[in-house]
Structures are given as structure tokens and as C-alpha cells.
Scaffold this motif. Structure first.
Motif, PDB file in Angstrom:
ATOM      1  N   THR A 112     -11.083   0.021 -12.341  1.00  0.00           N
ATOM      2  CA  THR A 112     -10.070  -0.185 -11.322  1.00  0.00           C
ATOM      3  C   THR A 112      -8.774  -0.678 -11.955  1.00  0.00           C
ATOM      4  N   GLY A 113      -7.658  -0.423 -11.276  1.00  0.00           N
ATOM      5  CA  GLY A 113      -6.357  -0.856 -11.749  1.00  0.00           C
ATOM      6  C   GLY A 113      -5.395  -1.016 -10.587  1.00  0.00           C
ATOM      7  N   ILE A 114      -4.256  -1.572 -10.864  1.00  0.00           N
ATOM      8  CA  ILE A 114      -3.259  -1.846  -9.829  1.00  0.00           C
ATOM      9  C   ILE A 114      -2.667  -0.539  -9.312  1.00  0.00           C
ATOM     10  N   PHE A 115      -2.623  -0.383  -7.993  1.00  0.00           N
ATOM     11  CA  PHE A 115      -1.980   0.779  -7.383  1.00  0.00           C
ATOM     12  C   PHE A 115      -0.471   0.554  -7.436  1.00  0.00           C
ATOM     13  N   PRO A 116       0.284   1.462  -8.051  1.00  0.00           N
ATOM     14  CA  PRO A 116       1.687   1.184  -8.375  1.00  0.00           C
ATOM     15  C   PRO A 116       2.685   1.450  -7.251  1.00  0.00           C
ATOM     16  N   ALA A 117       2.241   1.485  -6.007  1.00  0.00           N
ATOM     17  CA  ALA A 117       3.174   1.787  -4.919  1.00  0.00           C
ATOM     18  C   ALA A 117       2.876   0.909  -3.720  1.00  0.00           C
ATOM     19  N   ARG A 118       3.910   0.632  -2.926  1.00  0.00           N
ATOM     20  CA  ARG A 118       3.734  -0.126  -1.685  1.00  0.00           C
ATOM     21  C   ARG A 118       3.749   0.862  -0.523  1.00  0.00           C
ATOM     22  N   GLN A 119       2.618   1.520  -0.345  1.00  0.00           N
ATOM     23  CA  GLN A 119       2.491   2.523   0.712  1.00  0.00           C
ATOM     24  C   GLN A 119       1.018   2.670   1.046  1.00  0.00           C
ATOM     25  N   ASN A 120       0.731   3.286   2.172  1.00  0.00           N
ATOM     26  CA  ASN A 120      -0.656   3.421   2.590  1.00  0.00           C
ATOM     27  C   ASN A 120      -1.187   4.843   2.426  1.00  0.00           C
ATOM     28  N   HIS A 121      -0.503   5.667   1.630  1.00  0.00           N
ATOM     29  CA  HIS A 121      -0.982   7.026   1.394  1.00  0.00           C
ATOM     30  C   HIS A 121      -0.883   7.368  -0.088  1.00  0.00           C
ATOM     31  N   PHE A 122      -1.701   8.358  -0.505  1.00  0.00           N
ATOM     32  CA  PHE A 122      -1.733   8.801  -1.890  1.00  0.00           C
ATOM     33  C   PHE A 122      -2.465  10.135  -1.938  1.00  0.00           C
ATOM     34  N   TRP A 123      -2.429  10.782  -3.084  1.00  0.00           N
ATOM     35  CA  TRP A 123      -3.128  12.034  -3.309  1.00  0.00           C
ATOM     36  C   TRP A 123      -4.106  11.861  -4.458  1.00  0.00           C
ATOM     37  N   LEU A 124      -5.182  12.637  -4.430  1.00  0.00           N
ATOM     38  CA  LEU A 124      -6.145  12.690  -5.517  1.00  0.00           C
ATOM     39  C   LEU A 124      -6.415  14.136  -5.887  1.00  0.00           C
TER      40      LEU A 124
END
Length: 193
Positions: A112-124
């Protein structure tokens, strides 16, 4: 890549809808995927909406959710069976949404690592090619850093799809969109497109 069956649920949640190519799901209580390591327990009760595939392929999706409680998680999952799988996405821990993955081959690991954005969405994006998995994530849908590169067991068929679970509660609402199962992307490892 060969799609062998239609899309279906593994452990369907009580509340879900599929409208205009967007899957909305609300997690059931105390759902998870985990095998043994550290905690000593086994869980295979999380929710996955997926499809069977064979050979090499790329699977990609967009995930949106409000992660607020310890171990809230959503993303993608690739399974051979209950003891061989990979899940990846956002998992809430240490009072923040973290980006990470769990690879299970009899026992689970956790990276695990820090998610680099202040948002509630992402893509994989997950590519299976030449006996290995290339896992990428994106905060904007354009730039795709590497999250994990690992070997993965060979199988005649795999189950790949959108995953969500909440080990400590019920009620995480997640929206999955832009689900795509395609021929494998064969870009260079450090090509971020």
C-alpha cells in the motif's frame, strides 16, 4: 484475449443497479477477500462483478466512492480460485484513502502507498501478458503509473472485474464505469500512456 461468458456477480451485494453502463453497488456487512497472513483468518465474501477471460488481456475501469471507514475498499479483482487472486484499488487505512494491492497465492500479501490526489475517483488498468501482471492506476485517465508488476499463475480461465468490500461495516456506495476488457496492451513498461 477471449471472453468466454457473460458478466455476472461473485457474492452479489443486496443493493446494486446497472444503468447506462454505470454499475452502482452498496457493500454488505463485513465483506472481504483475505487469506491467512498476519490476521490468521480467511475471507472470500467481497463483491466482484466480472467476466471470465482466457489468454492475455487488459482490463480497465473507473471507480468512484466515498472511502471513510477502516478497510473500505474498491477497485478491480482477478481470480483463478479462492486461493489465487489479485485485488487492487483504494483501501482506507491510517486515516486516509491509500492506493494498493493484495496478491494471494495461498496466503495474502499487502502492498500500500499514499494516494496522490484529493478526489474520490480513480482508474485502474490490469494487463496480463507473458505470464505476468502489470497493474497501473491513474488519477486523470491519461497518465498511468505502475502500481505493481508480478508473476501470476497460469490458468485456462480467469475471472476479472470490479471489486468492492467493507470488512468493518456495510454501506460503502461505489460507482464503476468505463469497464473495458480488450486485447493486451503491449506498451513498454515505463510508457505511462
Amino acid at each position: 484475449m477471449k471472453q468466454t461468458e457473460s458478466w455476472r456477480w461473485l457474492n452479489a451485494p443486496q443493493q446494486w443497479t446497472l444503468r447506462d453502463d454505470v454499475l452502482h453497488a452498496t457493500t454488505d456487512n463485513e465483506t472481504d477477500f483475505w487469506q491467512n497472513t498476519w490476521y490468521g483468518f480467511q475471507r472470500h465474501s467481497g463483491h466482484v462483478y466480472g467476466v471470465e477471460a482466457s489468454g492475455d488481456f487488459t482490463f480497465q475501469l473507473r471507480v468512484e466512492g466515498d472511502f471513510t471507514t477502516l478497510y473500505d475498499q474498491a477497485g478491480l479483482m482477478l481470480l483463478i480460485d479462492e486461493h489465487r487472486w489479485l485485488k487492487a484499488g483504494i483501501e482506507y487505512n491510517d486515516d486516509a484513502p491509500m492506493i494498493g494491492s493484495v496478491l494471494t497465492n495461498l496466503n495474502s500479501d499487502w502492498a500500500t502507498g499514499i494516494f496522490p490526489a484529493r478526489q474520490n475517483h480513480f482508474w485502474l488498468r490490469l494487463t496480463r501478458l507473458k505470464g505476468a501482471l502489470r497493474l497501473q492506476y491513474s488519477t486523470d485517465g491519461d497518465v498511468w503509473p505502475l502500481l505493481r508488476l508480478c508473476p501470476f499463475p497460469e490458468a485456462e480461465r480467469y475471472f476479472i472485474g470490479a471489486m468492492c468490500c467493507t470488512p468493518g461495516r456495510a454501506g460503502l456506495k461505489v460507482a464503476f464505469s468505463e469497464l473495458q476488457l480488450t486485447e493486451p496492451l503491449s506498451r513498454a513498461l515505463h510508457d505511462l500512456s
